[in-house]
Design a protein around this motif. Structure first.
Motif: not given
Lengths: 262, 248
Positions: A155-184
């Motif tokens: 949660k802290y990672m996504s909150w920091s990214a969002l509060s730094l003004g990351v857009g939805k698309k960038r969030f998906l590609w640069e935060i969500a997908l890499p963070a999910a990569l081990p489990q994927v």
């Protein structure tokens, strides 16, 4: 235990480790040579190896492996691309979740091979139906892992990214997908062996050569060295694929704690 | 509660509705996809004629025989491997090198060895289920906290008792997870080996109906197998959660 006997024990275990495989192979060869079972039931190890060598030299083996692997990989890619897309969508889009959640919870535990005749009816007995069948069988574990991986981002990672003004698309590609990569990747590691298993079942059932097809042909001609050499080839291919996925995982996740803690 | 359940399964209802309508108004060739109601009727006929029960029972016997053999032998091998280093050293290289082998490859050999009947199916299922159970029991038993074993031994329990009362229960969560994998594999092997050869079983029934062009009945058979596999997993999951309640 003194240090010396401990060491001796270790060597003994190592000898057992190497020895056990040698003993099994030796026992196979000897039982076959002593004709405990007929050659038809248990061809000797040497005849199986000879057959493998023969198939290797004539190129039949390589052709079979090639066909099976191409089918496996195309089906696996369908499962990987579709599975990640659907999994991420379920985690992030409520409508997708509403639609796919019941389908996934029914589809995951279901024996997908049962649908083989349906795929044959719809798509024929050639590569299209094989590849689609593989994709259908392997997609569910990928969906589930991608879904869980994207859902459980720190949660802290996504909150920091969002509060730094990351857009939805960038969030998906640069935060969500890499963070999910081990489990994927865990999902993909489950999906690849399934793809190979189903590829072989499809080839056994529908023909079209490949490793599964040729093993079935050999069985029908009661050519047991052929059947056994086919199994050895399939086992080797399976082993290489699983190892390759492990290596790839370590490469791709160099940055992740899981790799660094080793 | 009921409303929420209905909302949850609505996508399934939607698909079933589409499945009924699309072939009827000609979007899809009804030969390729008989409407849902036709399949339901065909299922009822199969049930009444006894074909479904006869072949279903035969399939279930094969699955339970192969799976339970695999569980018993696999658990014993896995726990012993974890408990005795010598067994571990002798068996685990074999197990680990065979583990990634696609299980379906063994079906032809099992047919060579055990013929076209139930024997080859049970043997295929057994071989397929064996390794996942062995490895999960092995990992589970090795993961049991060493301090628990030491305390039990220190309190004077015999090694045998420790094995039965500390190691096996401690390994149970992982063993049960492994058995769940084995359950899924057993259905895959059952269906694919019945597709390939034999005169009995749901897989045989499906391919027989498919070859004969009776597609509504074939779909009924396919869905029956899918449903049995699904419910077997659900029932097992429920049983597993009940059994593991003492944890936490």
């Amino acid at each position: 235990m003194s240090e010396r006997s401990e060491k001796a024990g270790e060597y003994g275990l190592m000898a057992l480790r190497v020895g056990s495989i040698v003993v099994v192979l030796g026992a196979w060869q000897l039982t076959a040579m002593a004709h405990v079972f007929s050659d038809f039931l248990l061809p000797s190890l040497s005849s199986v190896l000879l057959r493998l060598y023969h198939d290797l030299v004539t190129g039949d083996l390589i052709r079979g492996i090639e066909l099976t692997l191409i089918r496996t990989f195309i089906g696996f890619s369908i499962a990987a691309a579709g599975g990640v897309a659907i999994g991420v969508a379920i985690a992030r889009v409520p409508l997708a979740r509403w639609f796919f959640d019941p389908l996934v919870s029914v589809g995951l535990p279901m024996p997908k091979v049962a649908f083989l005749p349906v795929f044959m009816l719809w798509f024929g007995v050639f590569d299209v139906s094989k590849v689609l069948m593989i994709g259908f069988s392997a997609i569910f574990p990928v969906i589930v892992e991608a879904w869980a991986g994207t859902q459980n981002i720190d949660k802290y990672m996504s909150w920091s990214a969002l509060s730094l003004g990351v857009g939805k698309k960038r969030f998906l590609w640069e935060i969500a997908l890499p963070a999910a990569l081990p489990q994927v990747f865990t999902g993909l590691q489950v999906a690849l062996p399934i793809s190979l298993i189903v590829a072989i079942i499809c080839e056994m059932q529908m023909g079209g050569q490949g490793l599964g097809g040729s093993i079935m042909t050999d069985m029908r001609f009661a050519d047991s060295p052929g059947v056994f050499s086919g199994i050895v080839a399939i086992a080797l291919v399976g082993m290489v694929l699983v190892k390759a996925m492990e290596l790839l995982r370590r490469r791709l996740l160099v940055w992740h704690q899981e790799t660094q803690s080793e | 509660m009921i409303l929420r359940f209905l909302i949850r399964i609505f996508p399934l209802v939607l698909l079933a509705g589409l499945w009924e309508i699309a072939p009827r108004i000609g979007w899809i060739n009804p030969e390729a996809l008989p409407p849902a109601s036709a399949v339901a009727v065909a299922w009822y006929r199969l049930l009444m004629s006894g074909d479904l029960v006869y072949n279903g029972v035969s399939s279930l016997i094969n699955v339970s025989a192969g799976l339970s053999l695999g569980i018993v032998v696999g658990m014993a091998a896995g726990v012993l491997m974890a408990w005795y280093p010598a067994v571990d050293a002798a068996v685990s290289p074999l197990m680990k090198s065979l583990y990634p082998m696609p299980k379906s490859a063994l079906i032809p050999v099992m047919i060579l060895w055990f013929g076209l009947g139930a024997g080859s199916k049970i043997a295929s299922i057994f071989m397929g289920c064996l390794l996942p159970v062995v490895l999960s029991s092995y990992n589970g038993a090795r993961g049991v906290e060493q301090t628990l074993i030491w305390s039990a031994l220190g309190l004077g329990a015999s090694r045998r008792r420790v094995l039965w009362e500390v190691v096996v229960p401690g390994a149970l969560p992982e063993i049960m997870a492994g058995i769940r994998n084995a359950l899924a594999i057993s259905f895959i092997l059952l269906v694919s080996s019945e597709f390939l050869v034999g005169q009995r079983g749901l897989g045989y029934l499906i391919s027989f109906l498919g070859d004969g062009g009776v597609y509504d009945a074939m779909f009924a058979g396919v869905l029956t197998v899918a449903a049995i596999g699904f419910f077997a997993d659900r029932v097992y999951l429920f049983f597993m959660q009940r059994t593991l309640q003492w944890r936490e």
